[in-house]
Design a protein around this motif. Structure first.
Motif, PDB file in Angstrom:
ATOM      1  N   UNK A  40       8.254  71.237 -13.219  1.00  0.00           N
ATOM      2  CA  UNK A  40       7.977  72.313 -12.266  1.00  0.00           C
ATOM      3  C   UNK A  40       8.618  71.985 -10.928  1.00  0.00           C
ATOM      4  N   UNK A  41       9.148  73.018 -10.253  1.00  0.00           N
ATOM      5  CA  UNK A  41       9.748  72.855  -8.939  1.00  0.00           C
ATOM      6  C   UNK A  41       8.716  72.901  -7.821  1.00  0.00           C
ATOM      7  N   UNK A  42       7.472  73.160  -8.134  1.00  0.00           N
ATOM      8  CA  UNK A  42       6.443  73.307  -7.108  1.00  0.00           C
ATOM      9  C   UNK A  42       6.226  72.005  -6.338  1.00  0.00           C
ATOM     10  N   UNK A  43       6.235  72.105  -5.000  1.00  0.00           N
ATOM     11  CA  UNK A  43       5.944  70.945  -4.168  1.00  0.00           C
ATOM     12  C   UNK A  43       6.925  70.783  -3.025  1.00  0.00           C
ATOM     13  N   UNK A  44       6.620  69.881  -2.085  1.00  0.00           N
ATOM     14  CA  UNK A  44       7.513  69.617  -0.948  1.00  0.00           C
ATOM     15  C   UNK A  44       8.637  68.664  -1.333  1.00  0.00           C
ATOM     16  N   UNK A  45       9.688  68.667  -0.519  1.00  0.00           N
ATOM     17  CA  UNK A  45      10.823  67.774  -0.753  1.00  0.00           C
ATOM     18  C   UNK A  45      11.551  67.499   0.558  1.00  0.00           C
ATOM     19  N   UNK A  46      12.308  66.407   0.577  1.00  0.00           N
ATOM     20  CA  UNK A  46      13.186  66.056   1.702  1.00  0.00           C
ATOM     21  C   UNK A  46      14.509  65.601   1.120  1.00  0.00           C
ATOM     22  N   UNK A  47      15.584  65.714   1.916  1.00  0.00           N
ATOM     23  CA  UNK A  47      16.864  65.305   1.379  1.00  0.00           C
ATOM     24  C   UNK A  47      17.947  65.180   2.433  1.00  0.00           C
ATOM     25  N   UNK A 165      23.173  75.916  -6.453  1.00  0.00           N
ATOM     26  CA  UNK A 165      22.532  75.451  -7.679  1.00  0.00           C
ATOM     27  C   UNK A 165      21.988  74.054  -7.485  1.00  0.00           C
ATOM     28  N   UNK A 166      20.840  73.774  -8.106  1.00  0.00           N
ATOM     29  CA  UNK A 166      20.188  72.469  -7.970  1.00  0.00           C
ATOM     30  C   UNK A 166      19.743  71.987  -9.343  1.00  0.00           C
ATOM     31  N   UNK A 167      20.046  70.727  -9.667  1.00  0.00           N
ATOM     32  CA  UNK A 167      19.769  70.161 -10.984  1.00  0.00           C
ATOM     33  C   UNK A 167      18.833  68.972 -10.846  1.00  0.00           C
ATOM     34  N   UNK A 168      17.759  68.967 -11.661  1.00  0.00           N
ATOM     35  CA  UNK A 168      16.801  67.866 -11.675  1.00  0.00           C
ATOM     36  C   UNK A 168      16.918  67.147 -13.018  1.00  0.00           C
ATOM     37  N   UNK A 171      16.068  62.043 -16.458  1.00  0.00           N
ATOM     38  CA  UNK A 171      16.025  60.594 -16.260  1.00  0.00           C
ATOM     39  C   UNK A 171      15.497  60.201 -14.892  1.00  0.00           C
ATOM     40  N   UNK A 172      15.590  61.095 -13.921  1.00  0.00           N
ATOM     41  CA  UNK A 172      15.100  60.837 -12.560  1.00  0.00           C
ATOM     42  C   UNK A 172      14.223  62.012 -12.145  1.00  0.00           C
ATOM     43  N   UNK A 173      12.979  62.063 -12.614  1.00  0.00           N
ATOM     44  CA  UNK A 173      12.153  63.269 -12.472  1.00  0.00           C
ATOM     45  C   UNK A 173      11.820  63.658 -11.043  1.00  0.00           C
ATOM     46  N   UNK A 174      11.907  62.738 -10.086  1.00  0.00           N
ATOM     47  CA  UNK A 174      11.579  63.072  -8.699  1.00  0.00           C
ATOM     48  C   UNK A 174      12.807  63.410  -7.853  1.00  0.00           C
ATOM     49  N   UNK A 213      14.522  64.530  -2.664  1.00  0.00           N
ATOM     50  CA  UNK A 213      13.428  63.780  -3.275  1.00  0.00           C
ATOM     51  C   UNK A 213      12.193  64.665  -3.285  1.00  0.00           C
ATOM     52  N   UNK A 214      11.606  64.876  -4.465  1.00  0.00           N
ATOM     53  CA  UNK A 214      10.455  65.762  -4.633  1.00  0.00           C
ATOM     54  C   UNK A 214       9.177  64.927  -4.756  1.00  0.00           C
ATOM     55  N   UNK A 215       8.171  65.302  -3.979  1.00  0.00           N
ATOM     56  CA  UNK A 215       6.933  64.536  -3.967  1.00  0.00           C
ATOM     57  C   UNK A 215       6.007  64.888  -5.126  1.00  0.00           C
ATOM     58  N   UNK A 216       6.164  66.072  -5.733  1.00  0.00           N
ATOM     59  CA  UNK A 216       5.393  66.456  -6.921  1.00  0.00           C
ATOM     60  C   UNK A 216       3.889  66.276  -6.716  1.00  0.00           C
ATOM     61  N   UNK A 217       3.396  66.695  -5.576  1.00  0.00           N
ATOM     62  CA  UNK A 217       1.961  66.543  -5.287  1.00  0.00           C
ATOM     63  C   UNK A 217       1.092  67.394  -6.196  1.00  0.00           C
TER      64      UNK A 217
END
Length: 227
Positions: A40-47, A165-168, A171-174, A213-217
């Motif tokens: 899920x893309x839900x959550x905060x992120x920084x980059x 476009x953004x790819x998650x 192998x690197x879930x966050x 980087x996604x925090x996935x809270x």
């Protein structure tokens, strides 16, 4: 006599079955792992990001780089909405002839930094790992221009729009990687230059690559079910 023998045989069989059942090991409930739902893309992120900026004239271009902070919310397995703000250092400037202006020439311009606040909406594909999005919003930036007799600069405001476009990767879930295009238009807010003339809007394109980087809270945890 026959009835007594039959009753005795039945009793013997029942007793033997009970004894065998008592010898069997007891069956205890086992734990089963149930994986969490799809990414899920839900959550905060920084980059961070870096890229290239350019204008309609071939001699107006330069490097951009900075960072972003945002929040996504996955409304459905297909639809994602969010808000992002970013700040960019820039060196987008007129390269031909330095920062000197002639009476009949084009006024040299330099974008020293800029930022945006944008709403985003997109579609999640490939098990939600790929987000294709578009958006737009408010833009601001520091623009330096040359007048007939001096140089001046101010903080201009305007708008921006674009997509990417953004790819998650699994192998690197966050982490996610993105490529993004923005068109930005800034307008002057007055002036302080003597004989500067009428100022033109500052318009430029940017193409950037970045990582988040996604925090996935709000990501659901795995479930251990008892059976």
């Amino acid at each position: 006599m026959k009835q007594r023998i039959s009753a005795l045989a039945l009793a013997t069989v029942l007793a033997t079955g009970s004894a065998n059942a008592a010898d069997l090991p007891s069956r205890k409930a086992s734990l089963a792992y149930i994986p969490p739902p799809a990414f899920s893309w839900t959550g905060p992120y920084v980059g961070l990001n870096a890229g290239y900026g350019f204008g309609q004239r071939s001699d107006f271009n330069g490097f951009v780089g900075g960072g972003q902070v945002g929040f996504n919310y996955q409304l459905t397995p297909l639809l994602v909405a969010g808000l992002e703000t970013d700040f960019q250092g820039a060196d987008i400037s007129t390269r031909n002839g330095g920062f000197n202006v002639s009476i009949f020439g084009v006024r040299p311009t330099k974008v020293e930094w800029f930022g945006t606040v944008r709403g985003r909406a997109g579609i999640a594909l490939f098990n939600s790992r790929l987000l294709v999005y578009g958006g737009g919003g408010f833009a601001y930036g520091r623009v330096k221009q040359a007048g007939l007799f001096n140089e001046y600069g101010d903080t201009q405001t305007g708008w921006t729009a674009g997509g990417g476009g953004e790819w998650a990767p699994a192998a690197f879930p966050r982490w996610s990687a993105k490529v993004e295009y923005l068109y930005t238009s800034l307008s002057n807010n007055g002036g302080n230059a003597f004989f500067a003339g009428n100022r033109e809007e500052t318009r430029f394109h940017t193409v950037r690559a970045g990582v988040n980087y996604h925090f996935n809270l709000f990501a659901p945890a795995p479930i251990l079910a008892r059976f």
